[in-house]
Design a protein around this motif. Sequence first.
Motif, PDB file in Angstrom:
ATOM      1  N   TYR A 196      36.370  43.679  50.793  1.00  0.00           N
ATOM      2  CA  TYR A 196      35.199  44.087  50.367  1.00  0.00           C
ATOM      3  C   TYR A 196      34.991  45.821  50.291  1.00  0.00           C
ATOM      4  N   ILE A 197      35.231  46.214  51.430  1.00  0.00           N
ATOM      5  CA  ILE A 197      35.021  47.426  51.669  1.00  0.00           C
ATOM      6  C   ILE A 197      36.273  48.327  50.860  1.00  0.00           C
ATOM      7  N   ALA A 198      37.376  47.796  50.835  1.00  0.00           N
ATOM      8  CA  ALA A 198      38.268  48.463  49.888  1.00  0.00           C
ATOM      9  C   ALA A 198      37.868  48.939  48.720  1.00  0.00           C
ATOM     10  N   LEU A 199      37.136  47.584  47.962  1.00  0.00           N
ATOM     11  CA  LEU A 199      36.681  47.566  46.761  1.00  0.00           C
ATOM     12  C   LEU A 199      35.672  48.547  46.774  1.00  0.00           C
ATOM     13  N   ALA A 200      34.726  48.606  47.424  1.00  0.00           N
ATOM     14  CA  ALA A 200      33.678  49.617  47.619  1.00  0.00           C
ATOM     15  C   ALA A 200      34.178  50.888  47.490  1.00  0.00           C
ATOM     16  N   PHE A 201      35.116  51.606  48.308  1.00  0.00           N
ATOM     17  CA  PHE A 201      35.766  52.914  48.213  1.00  0.00           C
ATOM     18  C   PHE A 201      36.303  53.017  46.953  1.00  0.00           C
ATOM     19  N   VAL A 202      37.191  52.153  46.183  1.00  0.00           N
ATOM     20  CA  VAL A 202      37.770  52.580  45.079  1.00  0.00           C
ATOM     21  C   VAL A 202      36.708  52.503  44.102  1.00  0.00           C
ATOM     22  N   MET A 203      35.477  51.935  43.791  1.00  0.00           N
ATOM     23  CA  MET A 203      34.472  52.266  42.934  1.00  0.00           C
ATOM     24  C   MET A 203      33.528  53.250  43.245  1.00  0.00           C
ATOM     25  N   LEU A 204      33.505  53.614  44.779  1.00  0.00           N
ATOM     26  CA  LEU A 204      32.850  54.819  44.931  1.00  0.00           C
ATOM     27  C   LEU A 204      33.388  56.092  44.441  1.00  0.00           C
ATOM     28  N   ALA A 205      34.909  56.240  44.352  1.00  0.00           N
ATOM     29  CA  ALA A 205      35.696  57.250  43.794  1.00  0.00           C
ATOM     30  C   ALA A 205      35.327  57.239  42.402  1.00  0.00           C
ATOM     31  N   GLY A 227      33.807  41.102  38.531  1.00  0.00           N
ATOM     32  CA  GLY A 227      32.587  41.977  37.925  1.00  0.00           C
ATOM     33  C   GLY A 227      33.024  43.347  37.878  1.00  0.00           C
ATOM     34  N   ALA A 228      33.576  43.989  39.114  1.00  0.00           N
ATOM     35  CA  ALA A 228      34.064  45.284  39.135  1.00  0.00           C
ATOM     36  C   ALA A 228      35.289  45.555  38.130  1.00  0.00           C
ATOM     37  N   ALA A 229      36.157  44.521  38.131  1.00  0.00           N
ATOM     38  CA  ALA A 229      37.220  44.726  37.112  1.00  0.00           C
ATOM     39  C   ALA A 229      36.752  44.791  35.883  1.00  0.00           C
ATOM     40  N   LEU A 230      35.681  44.055  35.336  1.00  0.00           N
ATOM     41  CA  LEU A 230      35.159  43.983  34.139  1.00  0.00           C
ATOM     42  C   LEU A 230      34.526  45.541  33.476  1.00  0.00           C
ATOM     43  N   VAL A 231      34.007  46.058  34.703  1.00  0.00           N
ATOM     44  CA  VAL A 231      33.371  47.497  34.609  1.00  0.00           C
ATOM     45  C   VAL A 231      34.643  48.337  34.243  1.00  0.00           C
TER      46      VAL A 231
END
Lengths: 702, 290
Positions: free
Chosen positions: A83-92, A172-176
């Motif tokens: 979850y946190i790894a996903l958050a960092f990628v999306m934060l970037a 959902g993140a992948a869709l964005v």
Amino acid sequence: MTLSGFLDAALGRLDWNALPFWEMVAHPSASSIINGLIASGAAGVMVLGALVTVWALTRYSLWGALWRDWLTSLDHKKIGIMYIALAFVMLARALAEASVMRTQQAVGLGGGFLSPEHFGQLFSTHGTIMIFFMAMPFLTGVINFVMPLQIGARDVAFPLLNSVSLALTAAGAALVMASLLLTPFSIGGWSGYPPFTETGYSPDVGPDYWIWAVTLSSLGTTLAGMNFAVTIYKKRAPGMTMFRMPLFCWTALCVSILMIFAMPPLTLATSMLALDRYLDFHFFTNTGGGDPMLYANMFWLFGHPEVYILILPAFGVYSEVISTLSGKKLYGYTSLALATICIAVLSFTVWVHHFFTMGQSASLNAVFGIATMLIGIPTGVKVYDWMLTLYRGRVRLGVPMIYAAGFLMLFVIGGATGIVLANPSLDYVTHNTLFLVAHFHNMLIPGLLFGMLAAYAFWFPKAFGFRLEEKWGRRAAVSWIAGFILAFFPLYGLGLLGMPRRTVAFFEPAYLPFTLVALAGAGLVLFAFGCLVAQLVVSIRERERRRVPAGDPWDGRSLEWSIPAPAPEWNFAVLPKVETRDPFTEAKEQGRAYRSPEDYEDIGMPRNSAVGPIVGVAGFACAFGLVWYMWWLASLGALLGLGAMLARGFVRDTVRVIPAAEVRKAHEGWLAMVHATPRIPRHEENTPANLGHAIPASQEEQ
Amino acid sequence: MPPLAAFLLLSGCGVETFLDPQGPVAAQQRTHFWLVTALMALVVLPVLTLTPWLIWRYRDRGGADYEPRWAFSRAWEVALWGGPALVVAVLAALLWINATRLDPYAPLVSDADPLRVQAVGYDWKWLFLYPDLGIASVDLLAFPAARPLEIELTSATVMQSFFVPALGSQIYAMGGMSTWLHLGADAPGRFGGENSQYNGKGFHMQKFEAVAMDDEAFEAWARHAATAPALDAAALEALGREGVASDLARALDRQGGEILFGGLPDDLFARVMSETAKAPMAAHDRADGQ
């Protein structure tokens, strides 16, 4: 069937126009080329990142490990880390977007370089990502990792559901992310207000991307909330009564309850908007008896509790960090727990303050305004409780404490501007302006994000067995604080000057100095993010000098510090018996820590399952198909996801037993290592001498 | 934000804001704003000053008192809950008084009769109807400074928000329904107005001017407006098309960009409202226009 008929059915409404560079090729002009290059560049970076990842996984033969050790794992710690790894990628990504927007407004006097559509997509994806795919995964990840360890549990109540929640959020993140390559995303903002997002006004795929990304995320979050709540109710270690739980667990519990009750209005609102758009219903249209005001109410019935879903876990983190890094009991535990509950309850009573300007009666607005102000009371109590925790402590200004200090001082300023906005009559002159934008960033960056970054620095050694590098961490923390101040305080000024939010360009020269300072702030925030990356790289490279195998690098107070670092799969070799608050500190002070248990038992842990990743892929396929009217893909995705979950119902062998002998060998080996490890005082905690064996602060001679 | 806001005022940049009020509503909002800010300073300043002090005073190996088990004090509890509660009680009283007194639906206290104006939000311009005078204007809200404004609003398209910062309150305009706003100006002057609710690619261009005039000037303006062409079906159709006021001026072939209408169909406001609510979606389907 003709070829073109087949292609229409297969591709739905997807055509060349979806490519980010198509417009500049088809209709070249200065503006379309600049915007096309920026959009294509962003899509290119994403594609390149994906290709490099695939190449690296293949080159180092890591596909098997990724699948076995991570994607199919039901271990709450690994799910939390993902979850946190996903958050960092999306934060970037969302930070990059913020920087582009700041640059645009810094040169936006009378024009700038971005087209209005491009700017619209930027603020919509920025907000959607930061809330649903950065903040939510980050806090869900931290709760996932920390909470079971703190209550003395071996896993969450429903490990498979945990994996499914993660997969839905990731889908959902992948869709964005997909909307970068196959454009456009919505320009309707993160709140997606109809009627603007209805087909009459936004016929393109943008709002559909937004609807399905948010829907997937809200489903994942509802399930995660149920999982966490049941875990806290049912899986606490013997003796771990509610009022002995670390405060972070109290915030996790309140957040879970908020998730359960606040996410469904959002899922409903986006589903009803989808019905409007796909099947010509008229829930929120101007026409046909629809009412857009219903949407505003439903969205903010979710949206306001959401604010507290975002902030409460950070409050929990600050409670742990301030107490631990002050070497002192948390001041006012009961007050803090009660204040958390008060905030959670009140958060459901204030949603109208998001649209005071919609024409309700003065008394209705006043009631909701006063309810909003009431939240200031428990929040104020919390701030003063944390300050009293510092009082007569021995405060170490480590990275988590820098974030906490920045939070305390900046958050009260955000609270003060929140009180301004809570007044309907003042909201009438600040609503929809950058004052509001500055306010909620003031709550979410020093509040939520600093809290999450503090948690990252604080619990990283427990997850990976080594401490993060300190110098880059300090640089990051200080730059985040200074960057935030530079980027957002000018926005308060701009808002008071009446500059509306979401403005691609402006015509008032007096705004310019403010937007220039804000740009400098954005640059500093980017630098802070770079420091975080550098910190991670340096830490991994020097990990051998930073290992804390004994597991207690910060003289921790709660149960998670009483086990090895990294934590073993089963967390606790023997479930702990809890008799007090701060059980590990008590044990250390009384010399009861690190004792061999009398006996070991077999431990049953959940077996890996592919259902989570399958549901994630299926959810993405279904949503992507719906966005582009590829009905075959949508049906296939729905069937695959439902089929995987049904099939899981027939799997009987879901538990893997770890024999007592294996647990004994690992645990006794670790205990022997701990006893052979020198104990260190606090001022050596950031040196290689820190192997994770602490002298309790209260027994340290100074 | 007191230092920052003070800077704004001292800098004398001449930007329009309720902090430099030009009407009675904005003036009360400014007073309320500074009062709330001052009260909040009571809560904020101790945190801003004491946090760094605590961290320094009680730093590790700093030699200060250390009481690792001290975690409760009844006196502090009372102060911690009571202090904020007291501040919030005062703030809540202020909130109630101001929310009631500055209710945008409540007429302003004035000896003069209010001027009735109907505002219709279009993409991306405002149409102002003067039903009692039988005239209308686009992106120009002219009114006599001596009379308060009574504005009824609706939208012929998506949600919009009508906002003149120097005069005070904003309010949403929404399709198929109407909202109300009462404003006034202290003296003749020109004030910038805007739509603050994002409504698409022309949003940042949707600005208008509110012009408070002395009585004679307003009467002259109204007489001038009455000589303009009437607001007919063709003009209404052109208004409904996406575009800013200058696009509309071109479509209607108005010289100098000034768009006034000298005659209004009966009940135009009500008609726009009901047509927005009833119109089939296809009627304003933007895919056609592009």
